[in-house]
Design a protein around this motif. Sequence first.
Motif, mmCIF file in Angstrom:
data_model
loop_
_atom_site.group_PDB
_atom_site.id
_atom_site.type_symbol
_atom_site.label_atom_id
_atom_site.label_comp_id
_atom_site.label_asym_id
_atom_site.label_seq_id
_atom_site.Cartn_x
_atom_site.Cartn_y
_atom_site.Cartn_z
ATOM 1 N N LYS A 349 0.851 -1.202 0.000
ATOM 2 C CA LYS A 349 0.000 0.000 0.000
ATOM 3 C C LYS A 349 0.885 1.250 0.000
ATOM 4 O O LYS A 349 1.749 1.418 0.847
ATOM 5 C CB LYS A 349 -0.905 -0.021 1.239
ATOM 6 C CG LYS A 349 -1.938 1.081 1.234
ATOM 7 C CD LYS A 349 -2.990 0.846 2.315
ATOM 8 C CE LYS A 349 -4.037 1.939 2.370
ATOM 9 N NZ LYS A 349 -3.535 3.297 2.463
ATOM 10 N N GLY A 350 0.670 2.107 -0.963
ATOM 11 C CA GLY A 350 1.463 3.331 -1.068
ATOM 12 C C GLY A 350 2.882 3.081 -1.569
ATOM 13 O O GLY A 350 3.737 3.967 -1.495
ATOM 14 N N TYR A 351 3.126 1.860 -2.049
ATOM 15 C CA TYR A 351 4.471 1.496 -2.525
ATOM 16 C C TYR A 351 4.378 1.027 -3.975
ATOM 17 O O TYR A 351 4.923 1.667 -4.864
ATOM 18 C CB TYR A 351 5.021 0.406 -1.609
ATOM 19 C CG TYR A 351 6.504 0.101 -1.748
ATOM 20 C CD1 TYR A 351 7.444 1.102 -1.814
ATOM 21 C CD2 TYR A 351 6.943 -1.226 -1.756
ATOM 22 C CE1 TYR A 351 8.801 0.805 -1.905
ATOM 23 C CE2 TYR A 351 8.290 -1.536 -1.839
ATOM 24 C CZ TYR A 351 9.222 -0.518 -1.919
ATOM 25 O OH TYR A 351 10.565 -0.817 -2.002
ATOM 26 N N THR A 352 3.634 -0.060 -4.175
ATOM 27 C CA THR A 352 3.553 -0.624 -5.533
ATOM 28 C C THR A 352 2.128 -0.591 -6.082
ATOM 29 O O THR A 352 1.876 -1.165 -7.136
ATOM 30 C CB THR A 352 4.043 -2.082 -5.526
ATOM 31 O OG1 THR A 352 3.342 -2.785 -4.486
ATOM 32 C CG2 THR A 352 5.529 -2.153 -5.263
ATOM 33 N N ASP A 353 1.201 0.067 -5.351
ATOM 34 C CA ASP A 353 -0.184 0.031 -5.833
ATOM 35 C C ASP A 353 -0.672 1.356 -6.415
ATOM 36 O O ASP A 353 -1.859 1.534 -6.641
ATOM 37 C CB ASP A 353 -1.129 -0.452 -4.712
ATOM 38 C CG ASP A 353 -1.204 0.532 -3.551
ATOM 39 O OD1 ASP A 353 -0.382 1.479 -3.507
ATOM 40 O OD2 ASP A 353 -2.086 0.358 -2.698
ATOM 41 N N TYR A 354 0.241 2.307 -6.654
ATOM 42 C CA TYR A 354 -0.195 3.535 -7.343
ATOM 43 C C TYR A 354 -0.496 3.188 -8.794
ATOM 44 O O TYR A 354 0.323 2.542 -9.463
ATOM 45 C CB TYR A 354 0.897 4.601 -7.288
ATOM 46 C CG TYR A 354 0.992 5.302 -5.947
ATOM 47 C CD1 TYR A 354 0.031 6.245 -5.569
ATOM 48 C CD2 TYR A 354 2.032 5.030 -5.064
ATOM 49 C CE1 TYR A 354 0.110 6.891 -4.343
ATOM 50 C CE2 TYR A 354 2.127 5.678 -3.838
ATOM 51 C CZ TYR A 354 1.163 6.606 -3.488
ATOM 52 O OH TYR A 354 1.256 7.246 -2.283
ATOM 53 N N PRO A 355 -1.660 3.601 -9.305
ATOM 54 C CA PRO A 355 -2.029 3.181 -10.666
ATOM 55 C C PRO A 355 -1.209 3.851 -11.767
ATOM 56 O O PRO A 355 -0.798 5.010 -11.636
ATOM 57 C CB PRO A 355 -3.498 3.594 -10.766
ATOM 58 C CG PRO A 355 -3.711 4.615 -9.717
ATOM 59 C CD PRO A 355 -2.704 4.372 -8.636
ATOM 60 N N PHE A 356 -0.992 3.095 -12.825
ATOM 61 C CA PHE A 356 -0.422 3.624 -14.078
ATOM 62 C C PHE A 356 -1.550 4.279 -14.876
ATOM 63 O O PHE A 356 -2.721 3.987 -14.631
ATOM 64 C CB PHE A 356 0.155 2.472 -14.912
ATOM 65 C CG PHE A 356 1.489 1.960 -14.426
ATOM 66 C CD1 PHE A 356 2.638 2.223 -15.144
ATOM 67 C CD2 PHE A 356 1.583 1.199 -13.259
ATOM 68 C CE1 PHE A 356 3.871 1.752 -14.697
ATOM 69 C CE2 PHE A 356 2.800 0.717 -12.823
ATOM 70 C CZ PHE A 356 3.950 0.997 -13.542
ATOM 71 N N LEU A 357 -1.169 5.130 -15.823
ATOM 72 C CA LEU A 357 -2.168 5.658 -16.748
ATOM 73 C C LEU A 357 -2.794 4.483 -17.490
ATOM 74 O O LEU A 357 -2.101 3.511 -17.802
ATOM 75 C CB LEU A 357 -1.503 6.570 -17.780
ATOM 76 C CG LEU A 357 -1.068 7.954 -17.319
ATOM 77 C CD1 LEU A 357 -0.258 8.612 -18.433
ATOM 78 C CD2 LEU A 357 -2.269 8.810 -16.959
ATOM 79 N N LYS A 358 -4.044 4.614 -17.796
ATOM 80 C CA LYS A 358 -4.691 3.550 -18.588
ATOM 81 C C LYS A 358 -4.171 3.653 -20.031
ATOM 82 O O LYS A 358 -3.940 4.747 -20.534
ATOM 83 C CB LYS A 358 -6.189 3.728 -18.566
ATOM 84 C CG LYS A 358 -6.756 3.697 -17.152
ATOM 85 C CD LYS A 358 -7.972 2.808 -17.037
ATOM 86 C CE LYS A 358 -8.369 2.444 -15.614
ATOM 87 N NZ LYS A 358 -7.948 3.326 -14.541
ATOM 88 N N ALA A 359 -4.030 2.502 -20.668
ATOM 89 C CA ALA A 359 -3.484 2.481 -22.046
ATOM 90 C C ALA A 359 -4.388 3.286 -22.979
ATOM 91 O O ALA A 359 -5.584 3.289 -22.844
ATOM 92 C CB ALA A 359 -3.396 1.048 -22.524
#
Length: 359
Positions: A349-359
């Motif tokens: 949480k707050g490490y690897t779960d920030y979302p990427f832009l949607k394709a």
Amino acid sequence: MKLLEKVTIGNKTLNNAIAMAPMTRSRADAEGVVSDLTLLYYTQRASAGLIITEAVNISAQALGSPLTPGLYTKEQINAWKKVTKSVHDDGGAIYAQLWHTGRVGHSVDRNGKLPVAPSAVGIKGQQHFTSQGMKDYETPQELTIADIKQIVKDYGQAARNALEAGFDGVELHAAFGYLPNQFLSESANHRTDEYGGSIENRNRFVLQVMQELVNVCGNDKVGIKLSPTVYYNNIENSDPVAQFKPLIEALNDLPLAYIHLMNGVLPLNNHPHYPENAVETFGSISKHLVIANAGFDKDSGEAELKKGIAQIISYGSLFIANPDLPKRFELDAAFNTLDHSTMYGGGEKGYTDYPFLKA
Ligand SMILES: Cc1cc2nc3c(=O)[nH]c(=O)nc-3n(C[C@H](O)[C@H](O)[C@H](O)COP(=O)(O)O)c2cc1C
């Protein structure tokens, strides 16, 4: 956009002029070994032209805070190997930031041993985050000349380990009040031997460490982070320009990859003698590639590059919350919101779960 143009360090070409600034995230295990979550965290951010890792302890003695990683055991090196391979497989470049915390630590997380420092002067008016909660700083143990020479060697060994782990180079963390910065500061360094008492003597430790790192890594693989106008952690200088100008001039004589300059992040009302813009004041006298840091966004980063002093901008908090930061700059996309409560410690949480832009 200059930020998205390729930059060359020695014979290494970076995909863009955007660096991920070093950021401690306190997610290693109790042995200082990074996990597969850290592998994922850095892999997610491999589109940065250059990743500079969180500060990495060079030895057990260097450690100041819990759950920070190291580069001095086989297990630590092997875990970093996975990170560097993955970042390289994705076309990125990655330097390890080498850390000795000096007096910015606490005995509760150092097997009961007091922190060490240039002088037996503790930090006042601040507390330290420990595994047992916030604690007042202790008076550190003053280093002997033999101790100092050993620490220089420890930096060299950590650099050797970093190369073994597959890093493209190393950055000396000489900023923000940690051990090298303690040597550079009149408030922390009261020594009267060859390591203190004059500007030249206060600069000696950092220059010896940098020489050692260059001896180990070779040309264009060693950088240094400096924060000449940050007085956090009780770091004070009566004249920062007088202290840091000769340092930067001496660094000009070493075959470095870059110098990474952090602008002041604290109000200077009580420090009217401190230069307002560290990148301008000190970057303009460096002959090395300059990485500018602190408080930049896309437009101010682009404007900074256009000034012609810095060739790379490093981004800290923006990279925590936006793993695909270069893409967001390119598309002028919105940013995710940073969650301050998960900056240090915890899991995904707050490490690897920030979302990427949607394709
Ligand atoms: C969570 C966090 C941890 C940090 N840890 C380090 C560190 O290990 N080494 C370092 O040199 N700077 C560290 N910094 C400072 C950043 O590298 C950078 O100088 C600072 O965040 C300013 O850049 P920004 O305005 O782009 O965030 C840290 C900053 C944050 C937010």
